[in-house]
Design a protein around this motif. Structure first.
Motif, PDB file in Angstrom:
ATOM      1  N   ASN A  46       0.817  -1.222   0.000  1.00  0.00           N
ATOM      2  CA  ASN A  46       0.000   0.000   0.000  1.00  0.00           C
ATOM      3  C   ASN A  46       0.849   1.271   0.000  1.00  0.00           C
ATOM      4  N   SER A  47       1.933   1.240  -0.737  1.00  0.00           N
ATOM      5  CA  SER A  47       2.871   2.366  -0.734  1.00  0.00           C
ATOM      6  C   SER A  47       3.309   2.719  -2.145  1.00  0.00           C
ATOM      7  N   TYR A  48       3.801   3.931  -2.271  1.00  0.00           N
ATOM      8  CA  TYR A  48       4.471   4.348  -3.494  1.00  0.00           C
ATOM      9  C   TYR A  48       5.571   5.325  -3.103  1.00  0.00           C
ATOM     10  N   VAL A  58       8.610   7.728   1.007  1.00  0.00           N
ATOM     11  CA  VAL A  58       7.540   6.755   0.774  1.00  0.00           C
ATOM     12  C   VAL A  58       6.252   7.282   1.391  1.00  0.00           C
ATOM     13  N   GLU A  59       5.157   7.129   0.662  1.00  0.00           N
ATOM     14  CA  GLU A  59       3.836   7.448   1.195  1.00  0.00           C
ATOM     15  C   GLU A  59       3.039   6.155   1.253  1.00  0.00           C
ATOM     16  N   THR A  60       2.519   5.857   2.445  1.00  0.00           N
ATOM     17  CA  THR A  60       1.777   4.613   2.677  1.00  0.00           C
ATOM     18  C   THR A  60       0.352   4.939   3.092  1.00  0.00           C
ATOM     19  N   TRP A  61      -0.604   4.194   2.519  1.00  0.00           N
ATOM     20  CA  TRP A  61      -2.003   4.412   2.863  1.00  0.00           C
ATOM     21  C   TRP A  61      -2.416   3.438   3.965  1.00  0.00           C
ATOM     22  N   GLU A  95       0.727   7.819   5.713  1.00  0.00           N
ATOM     23  CA  GLU A  95       1.874   7.782   6.616  1.00  0.00           C
ATOM     24  C   GLU A  95       3.112   8.036   5.770  1.00  0.00           C
ATOM     25  N   TYR A  96       3.967   8.915   6.243  1.00  0.00           N
ATOM     26  CA  TYR A  96       5.130   9.305   5.466  1.00  0.00           C
ATOM     27  C   TYR A  96       6.403   8.783   6.121  1.00  0.00           C
TER      28      TYR A  96
END
Length: 664
Positions: free
Chosen positions: A554-556, A581-584, A595-596
């Motif tokens: 769930n990240s990019y 990274v940004e995670t949902w 979440e960063y």
């Protein structure tokens, strides 16, 4: 070509008859004849044809011919109230930061710097704020200067105010100079706006400017403003080599007193005669250096299509500007009647490209002499995913270009071209597929997601359902071939060569359950399941293999779309990589929050291993407005790591149990 221009230079008028090609030919010798011809005004509306940008050669035709060509283009534009569509370094290797002990901006070519929002010299950090629009608060762009202290924390020591109402376009740090690039109007890098009567001022004016402030950093805590530069036009892109800054801008003259949308014979004749009597300098963009205004170039410095007739024109001017950061008043500039939506720069040459539908036009400019060299055209465009400039590379005086033909959107076709300069043309000397290698690059329906060149090899990732990595052998310019390939689930959007035998791929994993089995058709299109890093072993080009891979669900990472978001530090045979990274995060109410974090990967070249070495997580208040993570950056300095999240810095160490301190 002039190195310092004087606004008080002699102004000349020129005469012409729009129906007489012989007059245009007579004017092609330049503007140094010493006489001022009489102006022959028209009595009926001339028939002007738009000379659209193409890959055909350009030539210097003299100031009078260029002036006529531009005026014809202005005349044509003022009949339209709608947008006009167009018909149409040595070894390519990532820069290394090993000698400095800290990471720098990740660039396409060694020695060719690219503007970014963060620069670092080992002690001071220079960071451009990105716009964060809060309710009832105005955004005031600025550049922050922070000093790295003895305990590895950061302390802000200065602010640089930015006059523009828009965000900072990028920073360059060269020895003891800092260049800050801003724009007075937003830039839309698509051709529809560039060929519009409303461009570049957006509203019928010429107020768009590219601004460069140069600061001396003898004492970074008290930077001195050494030069303020303002250039009429809009910025396409920029690069820096040593202490020389290159700006590529676009400009379309807007002439006051013309009837916009002219339709009647009287209006058309009046418009054209007004243009005929206009001094050339009114059509040329200016550059202002510390309140001293100069013409950016003369029409003698411009090139237009070699096959131009007297009834053709185009008002679009593409300018390449060369500025010495130590002596900014000693600028140099050249102009082309061309359109560019992408640039690629090697240490020796600049390539300007524009693509529309089925072909890509390419113009080559030599950086040393700042002179136009050649033009060419190839089938396909620089489309697909990732940075388009990564589809080009210069090696051994040859340009390699990978394009895609989207005539059939369900089954795009990809081609690799190798071009060589021959007279004023860029001629195709080799391509792939070819007679000896007729197989297409990529399987049916697959698009190109990543391209990277390294010496005589190219790496290409295509994807629709599964990720094929192709290794192309380009050692024979006339007969490139596919050396080998590898298929794995997922795809890479960015490829980073490591040494001679490894490539790091950064992209996305796909859900395995959606992949076809036993030759069956896919019923559900593959969906991504998380950020993925893969370490490819290409020591045997005929048989690449995966040495290691990691997936973050769930990240990019912004690196998938902007390679400058990746920080790289080489320490001997060890490479350190850091990426935001940004995670949902999903809760029971199907609500997601972001979440960063900053992920650090360590690659051992000899062992061909990759492991996660650190992850710094920054908690975001639930009531805080969303801030896009695409502009997040990082700096690696030895065993210290600095994470720029939004407009705040956080600090950690290169260890799996690192504590996070900040914000700064």
């Amino acid at each position: 070509m002039q190195q310092q221009h004087n606004l008080n230079k002699t102004k000349q008028l020129f005469g012409m008859s729009i129906l007489s090609l012989s007059v245009l030919s007579a004017c092609s010798g330049g503007s140094d004849s010493g006489s001022v011809p009489e102006i022959e005004l028209v009595t009926s509306p001339p028939e002007i044809v738009l000379k659209q940008n193409s890959g055909s050669p350009l030539q210097s035709s003299g100031a009078n011919s260029v002036s006529l060509f531009v005026k014809n283009g202005i005349y044509l534009n003022n009949q339209q109230q709608f947008f006009t569509f167009l018909e149409n370094d040595a070894v390519s290797t990532p820069a290394s930061s090993s000698s400095r002990g800290f990471s720098q901006t990740n660039t396409q070519e060694t020695g060719v710097d690219e503007a970014d929002r963060v620069e670092y010299n080992g002690e001071y950090v220079f960071a451009a704020d990105v716009p964060i629009w809060y309710p009832e608060e105005e955004y005031a762009p600025k550049v922050r200067i922070l000093q790295r202290l003895g305990d590895d924390s950061l302390n802000q020591v200065a602010d640089l105010d930015v006059a523009s109402s828009y965000n900072v376009g990028g920073l360059y740090l060269a020895d003891d100079k800092l260049a800050v690039i801003t724009q007075s109007a937003p830039s839309y890098p698509i051709e529809i706006f560039r060929t519009s009567v409303f461009f570049p001022g957006f509203g019928g004016n010429n107020e768009a400017t590219v601004d460069v402030d140069i600061y001396g950093l003898a004492d970074p805590a008290e930077p001195s403003n050494e030069a303020e530069i303002s250039i009429e036009g809009s910025l396409i892109n920029s690069r820096r080599i040593g202490n020389t800054l290159f700006l590529i801008t676009q400009y379309m003259p807007i002439v006051e007193g013309l009837v916009v949308g002219a339709q009647t014979d009287e209006e058309l004749v009046s418009n054209y005669n007004t243009l005929l009597q206009l001094d050339d300098e009114a059509l040329i963009p200016t550059i202002t250096v510390n309140d001293n205004e100069f013409s950016l170039f003369s029409f003698d410095d411009c090139v237009i299509p070699a096959d131009t007739n007297s009834d053709e024109g185009n008002a679009q001017l593409l300018t390449v500007i060369k500025i010495d950061l130590d002596k900014p008043e000693d600028f140099d500039a050249t102009c082309l009647s061309a359109v560019a939506d992408n640039i690629y720069m090697s240490p020796e040459n600049l390539y300007l490209t524009s693509g529309y539908f089925e072909s890509t036009n390419i113009h080559k400019v030599n950086l040393s002499s700042l002179s136009y060299k050649a033009s060419g055209v190839v089938d396909g465009i620089l489309g697909g995913r990732g940075a388009p400039n990564l589809r080009l590379s210069e090696h051994d005086d040859h340009l390699r270009v990978l394009t895609t033909d989207y005539s059939d959107f369900s089954d795009p076709e990809h081609q690799l071209y190798i071009l060589n300069e021959s007279s004023d043309s860029l001629e195709v000397v080799g391509q792939l597929p070819n007679d000896a290698q007729p197989e297409p690059i990529g399987k049916e329906g697959e698009d190109v997601f990543a391209v990277r060149y390294f010496g005589d090899q190219a790496y290409v990732v295509t994807f629709e359902q599964i990720d094929p990595l192709y290794v192309l052998d380009l050692s024979d310019h006339t007969a490139p071939e596919v050396a080998g390939s590898l298929e794995i689930p997922g795809f890479s959007s960015y490829l980073h060569p490591i040494g001679e035998n490894l490539v790091l791929g950064i992209g996305q994993e796909v859900n395995q359950g959606n992949l076809p089995r036993n030759g069956e058709d896919v019923l559900i299109l593959p969906t991504t399941s998380g950020m993925k890093a893969s370490l490819f072993d290409v020591s045997d080009p005929s048989s690449p293999i995966v040495r290691a891979e990691q997936v973050w669900e769930n990240s990019y990472t912004p690196v998938e779309f902007d390679y400058r978001a990746l920080s790289v530090l080489q320490e001997g045979d060890t490479y350190k990589f850091a990426m935001p990274v940004e995670t949902w995060i999903h809760d029971d109410r199907f609500f997601s929050r972001s979440e960063y974090s900053l992920v650090g990967l360590q690659v051992d070249v000899n062992a061909m291993t990759m492991e996660q070495a650190v992850r710094l997580t920054v908690e975001q208040d639930e009531n805080e407005l969303y801030i896009y993570g695409g502009e997040d950056r990082s700096i690696i300095h030895g065993d210290n790591i600095y994470y720029l999240r939004g407009n705040s810095f956080w600090h950690g160490t290169w260890s799996i149990d690192s504590k996070v301190t900040g914000p700064y």
